[in-house]
Design an enzyme around this catalytic site. Structure first.
Site: not given
Length: 330
Positions: A53, A216, A219, A221, A223-224
């Site tokens: 990372y 979760p 990406g 999609l 989340g509103g």
């Protein structure tokens, strides 16, 4: 914050996992420290990272940021269950020296020492294999891991992105050596991507592994995103979730999802997390908040109880594949 045990271990972890992938590439050191302080203050004690990372020329930067946070003291390290990963090549992109990646004994030895230095700690609670290694036998991998446990450098081993049969192979090989084996699997799992239910999660449950879902919210999609897309159609701001909405079938599902939650006055992102917490075998999803508001929303999800009506509606919109082998039937 609610807590659970990590798989069949005695280790107690929070039902949310703080993901740190954005630390460095998208979140500077000061803001990263503030997010970790806020997460710890909210009761989140399980932090996940990986040696790669930071990405590109900055591989390892995320671990360094966590290390500088630990160095502030005040018991930070002792309060955190720290998970990192090994597999990827840590050399500069395009500079693929042999034995500087994957899960050979020599790379595991090299990688753990480098991670410990960056993290400014003398042990890692959960050391995870970031990917399967088709070239290295599990007997070699476990021999290397056993040495690290004996040296006190790691406490437990986990996997990430393993198919079900590799979870079985890994733990059977460990059992032949009298070892504990894998105690967790970190896999792609969310309402819109439920293939893990076919073999990965059943294998994890059979061998007593905790399941740690990544992505979760799919990406973004889940989340509103439809509502956000209507408010601001700038694709650059909405990322790959906006591209996914160009698929008519996906857009229909997501619109039905948001309509269902609007009917019940629920926030999409919180429901996506709360749904995962209802799934058998799930320890806790990985969340990567960039702001205090996002962290507060994730914490609220832990206490959110979804009604049977909502759960049924979610299954109708995003039906799972069903158990295997029945799911493979024509």
């Amino acid at each position: 914050m609610k807590y659970t045990q990590l798989g069949r271990t005695g280790l107690k972890v929070s039902r949310l996992v703080l993901g740190t992938m954005n630390f460095g590439p998208h979140t500077d050191e000061a803001d990263s420290h503030a997010i970790m302080d806020a997460a710890l203050g909210a009761g989140i004690n399980f932090f996940d990272t990986a040696n790669v990372y930071g990405w590109g020329e900055n591989k390892g930067r995320t671990e360094e940021i966590i290390g500088s946070w630990f160095a502030k003291g005040d018991g930070r390290r002792d309060k955190v269950v720290l998970a990192t990963k090994v597999y990827g090549n840590m050399g500069p992109d395009g500079d693929a020296w042999p034995n500087h990646d994957r899960l050979s004994a020599v790379n595991i030895r090299r990688a753990v020492d480098a991670s410990l230095k960056r993290l400014r700690t003398d042990y890692i609670d959960l050391y995870q294999f970031h990917h399967i290694d088709r070239r290295t036998p599990f007997e070699e991998i476990w021999q290397a891991m056993d040495v690290l446990v004996q040296q006190g450098k790691i406490l437990y081993a986990g996997s990430s992105n393993f198919p079900g049969y590799k979870i079985a192979q890994a733990n059977e090989a460990a059992a032949r050596r009298g070892g504990l084996g894998l105690v967790s699997e970190q896999c792609l799992y969310n309402l819109a991507e439920r293939r893990a239910e076919m073999e990965v999660i059943p294998a994890a449950r059979e061998y007593g592994l905790g399941v740690i879902p990544w992505s979760p919210l799919g990406g973004g999609l889940l989340g509103g995103v439809v509502r956000k897309h209507r408010e601001d159609a700038t694709r650059a701001k909405l990322g790959r979730s906006a591209s996914a909405l160009e698929n008519a079938a996906v857009r229909t599902q997501v619109e039905a999802y948001e309509d269902l939650l609007d009917k019940h006055g629920l926030a999409p992102g919180e429901v996506a997390l709360a749904w995962l917490l209802t799934r058998p075998g799930v320890t806790g999803p990985i969340v990567g908040p960039r702001t205090q508001e996002q962290l507060d929303s994730a914490v609220r999800a832990v206490g959110l109880e979804l009604s049977e009506e909502v759960l049924t509606g979610l299954d109708e919109i995003f039906p799972g594949p069903g158990p295997s082998p029945e799911a493979f039937a024509w």
